[in-house]
Design a protein around this motif. Structure first.
Motif, PDB file in Angstrom:
ATOM      1  N   ASP A  22       0.812  -1.220   0.000  1.00 33.52           N
ATOM      2  CA  ASP A  22       0.000   0.000   0.000  1.00 33.52           C
ATOM      3  C   ASP A  22       0.846   1.271   0.000  1.00 33.52           C
ATOM      4  O   ASP A  22       0.317   2.377   0.120  1.00 33.52           O
ATOM      5  N   ASN A  26       6.248  -6.063   2.122  1.00 33.57           N
ATOM      6  CA  ASN A  26       5.056  -6.539   2.818  1.00 33.57           C
ATOM      7  C   ASN A  26       3.838  -6.526   1.899  1.00 33.57           C
ATOM      8  O   ASN A  26       3.513  -5.486   1.318  1.00 33.57           O
ATOM      9  N   GLU A  27       3.182  -7.664   1.828  1.00 32.29           N
ATOM     10  CA  GLU A  27       1.884  -7.734   1.165  1.00 32.29           C
ATOM     11  C   GLU A  27       0.794  -7.555   2.209  1.00 32.29           C
ATOM     12  O   GLU A  27       0.939  -7.959   3.360  1.00 32.29           O
ATOM     13  N   LEU A  28      -0.290  -6.935   1.794  1.00 29.09           N
ATOM     14  CA  LEU A  28      -1.427  -6.775   2.700  1.00 29.09           C
ATOM     15  C   LEU A  28      -2.052  -8.126   3.009  1.00 29.09           C
ATOM     16  O   LEU A  28      -2.119  -9.010   2.146  1.00 29.09           O
ATOM     17  N   SER A  29      -2.516  -8.294   4.221  1.00 27.83           N
ATOM     18  CA  SER A  29      -3.205  -9.531   4.596  1.00 27.83           C
ATOM     19  C   SER A  29      -4.533  -9.616   3.856  1.00 27.83           C
ATOM     20  O   SER A  29      -5.190  -8.595   3.613  1.00 27.83           O
ATOM     21  N   SER A  43       6.269  -7.975  14.853  1.00 25.32           N
ATOM     22  CA  SER A  43       4.804  -7.983  14.783  1.00 25.32           C
ATOM     23  C   SER A  43       4.257  -7.005  15.811  1.00 25.32           C
ATOM     24  O   SER A  43       4.365  -7.215  17.015  1.00 25.32           O
ATOM     25  N   LYS A  95       3.029   2.359   2.225  1.00 24.37           N
ATOM     26  CA  LYS A  95       3.449   2.894   3.514  1.00 24.37           C
ATOM     27  C   LYS A  95       4.900   2.508   3.788  1.00 24.37           C
ATOM     28  O   LYS A  95       5.308   1.374   3.524  1.00 24.37           O
ATOM     29  N   SER A 118       2.538  -3.252  11.775  1.00 19.96           N
ATOM     30  CA  SER A 118       2.610  -4.333  10.785  1.00 19.96           C
ATOM     31  C   SER A 118       1.389  -5.245  10.805  1.00 19.96           C
ATOM     32  O   SER A 118       1.367  -6.259  10.097  1.00 19.96           O
ATOM     33  N   ALA A 119       0.365  -4.912  11.595  1.00 13.75           N
ATOM     34  CA  ALA A 119      -0.780  -5.804  11.787  1.00 13.75           C
ATOM     35  C   ALA A 119      -1.547  -6.071  10.495  1.00 13.75           C
ATOM     36  O   ALA A 119      -2.155  -7.133  10.343  1.00 13.75           O
ATOM     37  N   ARG A 120      -1.526  -5.134   9.568  1.00 10.13           N
ATOM     38  CA  ARG A 120      -2.308  -5.277   8.334  1.00 10.13           C
ATOM     39  C   ARG A 120      -1.585  -6.086   7.263  1.00 10.13           C
ATOM     40  O   ARG A 120      -2.125  -6.319   6.182  1.00 10.13           O
ATOM     41  N   TYR A 121      -0.345  -6.515   7.563  1.00 13.56           N
ATOM     42  CA  TYR A 121       0.485  -7.096   6.523  1.00 13.56           C
ATOM     43  C   TYR A 121       0.884  -8.541   6.839  1.00 13.56           C
ATOM     44  O   TYR A 121       0.864  -8.966   7.992  1.00 13.56           O
ATOM     45  N   VAL A 136      -8.371  -9.802   3.022  1.00 17.14           N
ATOM     46  CA  VAL A 136      -9.535  -9.266   3.716  1.00 17.14           C
ATOM     47  C   VAL A 136     -10.724 -10.173   3.463  1.00 17.14           C
ATOM     48  O   VAL A 136     -10.978 -10.550   2.306  1.00 17.14           O
TER      49      VAL A 136
END
Length: 211
Positions: free
Chosen positions: A96, A172-175, A143, A98, A147-150, A177
């Motif tokens: 994303d 980092n890839e997004l987790s 963690s 960031k 980094s919670a979203r990734y 959804v």
């Protein structure tokens, strides 16, 4: 260590008499015997471990008494050499875009067997620059809330060498959804359809019985 006799000007350089190289009598102990009265200085000319920096400054001392022993040191602890550090650069990117505020743990052991463990955060450009003693280290993303979203990337290993730069890159890839919207209506629609069919069957059966 090389030993010189000063020519009287109190400075290391031309005109000073070269006496010789100190002998290593035991590990880390260097010695020269038989010096006459006078002013001398020693200079470190080489070092067996390339991870340390040679201290080439002259250290003056005087022999003023017969049988005198002089201890030369550059610190309160003795004669110490500065470590030649290396640099680690970490480049962080995310799906994303960031970059700032991600934490990374650097842990490992240096060439002397000393353990190391520190956490650093990425700057506005997604970068971390750290000076480290030569050794082997692992780098892992922490963690936490940032980094919670990734999906956290795998840790990486790196060897730091004296006065060299090592680089690591993390992405980092997004987790994923959970799906929302029309698909969630499917069980409800199927349930309503089943109920309608059930009502139709019951209605037909009831009418059949009336005849």
């Amino acid at each position: 260590f090389a030993c010189y006799m000063d020519n009287g000007d109190g400075k290391a350089g031309e005109g000073d008499a070269y006496i010789g190289i100190l002998e290593e009598t035991e590990l880390g102990v260097y010695q020269m015997n038989g010096l006459r009265y006078g002013m001398y200085y020693i200079q470190e000319v080489s070092i067996p471990d390339e991870n340390y920096r040679v201290d080439s400054d002259p250290y003056f001392f005087a022999i003023a008494e017969d049988g005198e022993t002089v201890v030369v040191k550059n610190s309160e602890q003795g004669f110490q050499n500065a470590v030649r550090h290396g640099e680690l650069r970490i480049a962080k990117r995310a799906e994303d875009g960031k970059l700032e505020g991600f934490s990374f743990l650097i842990a490992g052991t240096d060439f002397a067997g000393l353990a190391y463990s520190e956490i650093f955060k990425t700057d506005a450009d997604g970068r971390i620059k750290v000076e480290l003693r030569p050794g082997r280290y692992t780098v892992s993303e922490v963690s936490d809330a940032a980094s919670a979203r990734y999906i956290l990337p795998e840790e990486q290993s790196v060897e730091i060498k004296a006065e060299e730069t090592s680089e690591l890159a993390f992405y980092n890839e997004l987790s994923p959804v959970p799906q929302t919207g029309d698909d969630n209506m499917l069980p409800l629609m199927l349930g309503l359809t089943g109920a309608a069919l059930g009502g139709l069957i019951a209605f037909v059966i009831l009418r059949f019985k009336r005849k």
